[in-house]
Design an enzyme around this catalytic site. Structure first.
Site, PDB file in Angstrom:
ATOM      1  N   ASP A 200       0.787  -1.228   0.000  1.00 20.97           N
ATOM      2  CA  ASP A 200       0.000   0.000   0.000  1.00 20.97           C
ATOM      3  C   ASP A 200       0.824   1.286   0.000  1.00 20.97           C
ATOM      4  OD1 ASP A 200      -1.673   2.227   1.135  1.00 20.97           O
ATOM      5  OD2 ASP A 200      -3.197   0.667   1.192  1.00 20.97           O
TER       6      ASP A 200
ATOM      7  N   CYS B 175      -5.323   2.146  -0.252  1.00 23.65           N
ATOM      8  CA  CYS B 175      -5.107   1.450  -1.526  1.00 23.65           C
ATOM      9  C   CYS B 175      -5.441  -0.032  -1.394  1.00 23.65           C
ATOM     10  CB  CYS B 175      -3.674   1.634  -1.998  1.00 23.65           C
ATOM     11  SG  CYS B 175      -3.298   3.327  -2.498  1.00 23.65           S
ATOM     12  N   ASP B 176      -5.058  -0.639  -0.283  1.00 22.31           N
ATOM     13  CA  ASP B 176      -5.423  -2.035  -0.053  1.00 22.31           C
ATOM     14  C   ASP B 176      -6.936  -2.202  -0.021  1.00 22.31           C
ATOM     15  OD1 ASP B 176      -3.333  -3.888   0.053  1.00 22.31           O
ATOM     16  OD2 ASP B 176      -2.692  -3.199   2.017  1.00 22.31           O
ATOM     17  N   VAL B 177      -7.625  -1.316   0.703  1.00 21.08           N
ATOM     18  CA  VAL B 177      -9.076  -1.424   0.825  1.00 21.08           C
ATOM     19  C   VAL B 177      -9.748  -1.186  -0.516  1.00 21.08           C
ATOM     20  CG1 VAL B 177     -11.128  -0.333   1.803  1.00 21.08           C
ATOM     21  CG2 VAL B 177      -9.186  -0.880   3.282  1.00 21.08           C
TER      22      VAL B 177
END
Length: 539
Positions: free
Chosen positions: A421, A449-451
């Site tokens: 991320d 960004c991960d989510v």
């Protein structure tokens, strides 16, 4: 399906949803509701987007949602107080979820079910984005749930270059800082908060590390990092690419028995599990992006089976722990049930409701077990490194022969050195947009960004399933953390202060037990809070 009539309508969420649906080949008409936005999808489905949905929160703007739903609280951990996230994260997430729900309902209608409307709210999207933090904050043993300590990367080189570091192994981390002359005891003390930052949104590091970085030029630092197996990413001063389609979808060969086109002509009652009832997903993924994508598909009704190494994913043991892992059980011969054992609350938030197959992909027997699992699947979702996929026999061409008509969903970082991320935030320019005025590019430690990458991956997989039903052809869809970052960069803007009377959350444990948000949660036997599906489907 509606919340309080406050402020402006969530137009950005509608714009994101409409753009994704149109790019997926779906006809969309846009309209207004008294308390939200309306999309008429494919001429047969109403998609409603509001600020609060079934929740009793007084929210009428992105700032309100960030304040009331804990986004400012988690983002502000590195600053010591709730801080606005300078991008419309919740609204973009709601737009992606609205498109995902609409595509899933369209696919279900094509297969003969009776969905006529789907609703989602920006507040529910925000809570889903904080699912792992909420679970940790409500676990019975809250060790590490609400960490103390401000600060954290990026680092600054002697020549003024700001950069992020990523080290996935302790030995690389130790070698890098030892090369810069930092005492080994200091380096060891810094490893735990650095390693835990993805789950805690906090990363207080000793000043000795920042001082050592400031003494060396970035070119030499990059050479040392490469020698030590550490990723060094220079922070861009501004975004290079804004918005765009966050996934790439292309057709494969002819569909097999699981992907035949042609819906039943008379809709029946909707399936009890959701619009993806009957869909089987094989998930091979670690950390947040891929597991969250699988969780979204499970919340839509799919049967999801995770492939984990023998003994289970190591992240199962990261505190705080919950006794309610919620595993659905093994999905194939040799499947393992982990639900009865204590498991990391954060891990459970991303993987609850999934089956598990333990298999060692490094040996022939393990690879054979996974291939057998794929033979009965509709979707293979993985975040394996591109260089390793072919060697494992899990490349698109090989699995297409195993399962004609398979949807092949591939999630990645987006390029060399962009596997996680925070480097993606730095490289994309998102960190520059998020930094408070007067400060250098500074990623949020909330894993945006991960989510969003997980939500985008799930949306792409559902778009591929819908396209398979429509065309009768297998589909290959690719998404990345970088594409998610660019989607957020296209929605940058300071949300400002809450303007609808929303209270600012300062404790996620208190938030999860607020009666006004009861519709958003279900609780494990030990009180650990898990976010429910954010959609309401109607017939």
């Amino acid at each position: 399906m509606s919340g309080p009539v406050l402020g402006t309508r969530p137009r950005l969420a509608r714009e994101v949803a409409a753009g994704l649906l149109r790019a997926s080949g779906v006809r969309v008409a846009e309209g207004d509701l008294p308390d939200g936005e309306l999309l008429e999808v494919g001429g047969e489905l109403a998609c409603r987007i509001s600020w609060a949905g079934p929740l009793g929160l007084a929210v009428g703007s992105e700032a309100d949602v960030q304040a009331a739903c804990g986004v400012m609280h988690v983002h502000g951990r590195r600053y010591g107080a709730p801080t606005p996230l300078r991008v419309d994260f919740a609204s973009v997430a709601a737009g992606v979820l609205a498109a995902t729900g609409a595509l899933a309902a369209l696919r279900a209608r094509r297969a003969g079910t009776a969905y006529r409307e789907v609703g989602v709210s920006v507040a529910q999207a925000a809570l889903l984005g904080l699912a792992q933090y909420l679970a940790a904050a409500t676990a019975p043993d809250r060790e590490g749930a609400e960490p103390a300590g401000t600060g954290g990367p990026p680092f600054r080189a002697a020549d003024g270059v700001w950069f992020e570091l990523e080290a996935l192994a302790a030995d690389g981390w130790l070698r890098f800082w030892s090369e810069l002359g930092v005492d080994r005891r200091v380096v060891g003390r810094a490893w735990l908060p650095f390693q835990a930052r993805y789950g805690t949104a906090a990363c207080p590091l000793p000043e000795e590390l920042f001082a050592a970085a400031r003494a060396v030029g970035h070119r030499r630092l990059a050479r040392i990092a490469a020698e030590c197996g550490v990723e060094l990413t220079v922070a861009a001063a501004r975004p290079g690419v804004l918005g765009g389609m966050p996934w790439r979808l292309r057709a494969g060969g002819a569909a097999g028995s699981g992907g035949a086109a042609g819906a039943a002509s008379s809709p029946s009652a909707p399936p009890t599990r959701g619009p993806l009832d009957g869909v089987t997903v094989v998930e091979i993924a670690r950390r947040v992006q891929g597991p969250l994508a699988g969780r979204v598909l499970a919340l839509l009704g799919a049967t999801v089976v995770r492939v984990e190494p023998p003994g289970g994913d190591p992240l199962r043991g990261v505190p705080p722990m919950t006794a309610d892992g919620g595993a659905a059980g093994g999905g194939a011969s040799g499947g393992v049930v982990h639900g009865a054992a204590a498991v990391s609350a954060r891990f459970a938030a991303l993987n609850r409701g999934k089956g598990v197959l333990e298999a060692d992909l490094r040996d022939a027997e393990g690879r054979s077990a996974v291939r057998e699992l794929v033979r009965g699947a509709d979707v293979l979702l993985h975040s394996l490194a591109p260089a390793k996929v072919a060697g494992l026999g899990l490349d698109a061409g090989t699995v297409a022969a195993l399962r004609p008509g398979l949807v092949y969903a591939q999630a990645s970082g987006g390029g060399p050195g962009l596997s996680t991320d925070y480097p993606v935030q730095a490289h994309s320019g998102l960190a520059a947009l998020l930094a408070p005025d007067g400060l250098p590019p500074r990623p949020t430690l909330l894993t945006v960004c991960d989510v969003l990458g997980g939500l985008v991956c799930a949306a792409g997989a559902v778009a591929a399933l819908e396209a398979r039903e429509r065309t009768g052809r297998a589909q290959h869809v690719e998404s990345s953390l970088l594409s998610a970052a660019r989607l957020l960069c296209g929605a940058a803007g300071d949300p400002g202060a809450p303007d609808g009377g929303a209270e600012v959350c300062t404790d996620l444990g208190v938030l999860a037990r607020d009666p006004r948000v009861a519709a958003a949660f279900e609780f494990g036997a030990d009180g650990c809070a898990f976010v429910r599906a954010p959609w309401e489907f109607g017939t």
